[in-house]
Design an enzyme around this catalytic site. Structure first.
Site, PDB file in Angstrom:
ATOM      1  N   GLN A 146      23.750   4.378 -48.010  1.00  0.00           N
ATOM      2  CA  GLN A 146      24.170   3.713 -46.777  1.00  0.00           C
ATOM      3  C   GLN A 146      23.135   2.695 -46.326  1.00  0.00           C
ATOM      4  OE1 GLN A 146      26.327   7.055 -44.206  1.00  0.00           O
ATOM      5  NE2 GLN A 146      24.562   7.899 -45.304  1.00  0.00           N
TER       6      GLN A 146
ATOM      7  N   ASP B 136      18.427  -1.780 -47.786  1.00  0.00           N
ATOM      8  CA  ASP B 136      17.063  -2.252 -48.028  1.00  0.00           C
ATOM      9  C   ASP B 136      16.740  -2.523 -49.492  1.00  0.00           C
ATOM     10  OD1 ASP B 136      16.660   0.380 -49.093  1.00  0.00           O
ATOM     11  OD2 ASP B 136      16.061   1.109 -47.112  1.00  0.00           O
TER      12      ASP B 136
ATOM     13  N   HIS C  53      27.064  -0.232 -47.667  1.00  0.00           N
ATOM     14  CA  HIS C  53      27.007  -1.187 -46.554  1.00  0.00           C
ATOM     15  C   HIS C  53      26.440  -2.539 -46.963  1.00  0.00           C
ATOM     16  CE1 HIS C  53      26.921   2.618 -43.838  1.00  0.00           C
ATOM     17  NE2 HIS C  53      28.147   2.296 -44.224  1.00  0.00           N
TER      18      HIS C  53
END
Length: 270
Positions: A97, A100, A115
């Site tokens: 999720q 980064d 995401h």
């Protein structure tokens, strides 16, 4: 540590699918939204971003000021442990999720980014794509000295900085058509693309167990994957600091940090 041994036993059923959340990256220095002591904060919605120029100014200013601290953030041992487990055939892939990119940087090969990726930027009009580095350079051209003046601002959980003095900020635009630029991520108010969720669901459908690491399952997409695992009848394990939506359903529940637990798990299995 008996609980880690119990967790390792679930890998006897075959490779495990892993769903990760912000808790996996906190030991890399990225704060999360819901951890203990985290101040209440509502993430930006897609409607705010697209409809309100002030929100776009805040986003791009915060993204630029936060870029320097984020550039120093590296994968932590928990990320590397998952990559090692995948290389050894113990994990069939990571569903994350997070936006980064730390799982890929740690060496994980099969990564489903539910995401999206914070490093990619796209134009909403002509769909041209750019890197975040390129677009933040355009911000500097339009706002000389801004990043230096606001260096040291507090970093928020989504990686931007808490900045003020936004009235004069010039927002970068698509150099091809002049359209609005946005990160290639799923904002609140948007849905995970169908093909992305299908890839995540495929990993769960082929796994012998589902491991939830560093996520409270506050987002519905993760809950849907949990339900998929339950329908298949495969065991579910949880590693997290604080309660999760899967606690009552977990065959193994470890209250603690993901870094130390995943590294201990890798030592047992490899």
């Amino acid at each position: 540590m008996k609980q880690v041994g119990d967790l390792a036993a679930l890998f006897a059923h075959g490779p495990v699918a892993v769903l990760t959340g912000a808790g996996v990256s906190t030991d890399s220095g990225i704060p999360d939204y819901r951890g203990a002591g985290t101040p209440p904060r509502t993430p930006m919605s897609i409607a705010q971003f697209t409809d309100d120029p002030a929100y776009r100014r805040r986003f791009w200013a915060g993204a630029r000021v936060g870029a320097e601290p984020l550039s120093a953030i590296d994968p932590n041992p928990g990320h590397f442990a998952l990559a090692q487990l995948e290389a050894a055939g113990r994990v069939d892939g990571v569903i994350t999720q997070n936006v980064d990119g730390l799982h890929r940087r740690a060496g994980s090969k099969t990564v489903v980014e539910l995401h999206g990726s914070g490093s990619a930027i796209r134009c909403v009009e002509c769909h041209s794509r750019w890197t975040r580095v390129e677009v933040l350079h355009w911000f500097d051209v339009g706002n000389p000295g801004y990043a230096e003046e606001h260096a040291g601002a507090r970093i928020n959980p989504d990686g931007d900085a808490e900045v003020g003095d936004l009235d004069g900020v010039r927002v970068p635009q698509c150099p091809v058509c002049g359209g609005m630029l946005r990160p290639d991520v799923v904002y609140f108010g948007e849905v995970v693309p169908t093909h992305v969720f299908a890839a995540a669901e495929q990993l769960v459908s082929e796994a012998g167990a589902l491991l939830l690491a560093g996520t409270s399952l506050a987002v519905n997409t993760g809950v849907r994957l949990l339900h998929r695992a339950e329908r298949r009848g495969i065991p579910v394990a949880v590693i997290n600091r604080g309660p999760t939506a899967a606690d009552s359903r977990a065959a193994v529940r470890i209250e603690g940090g993901t870094t130390e637990t995943l590294t201990a798990l890798a030592r047992l299995l490899l």
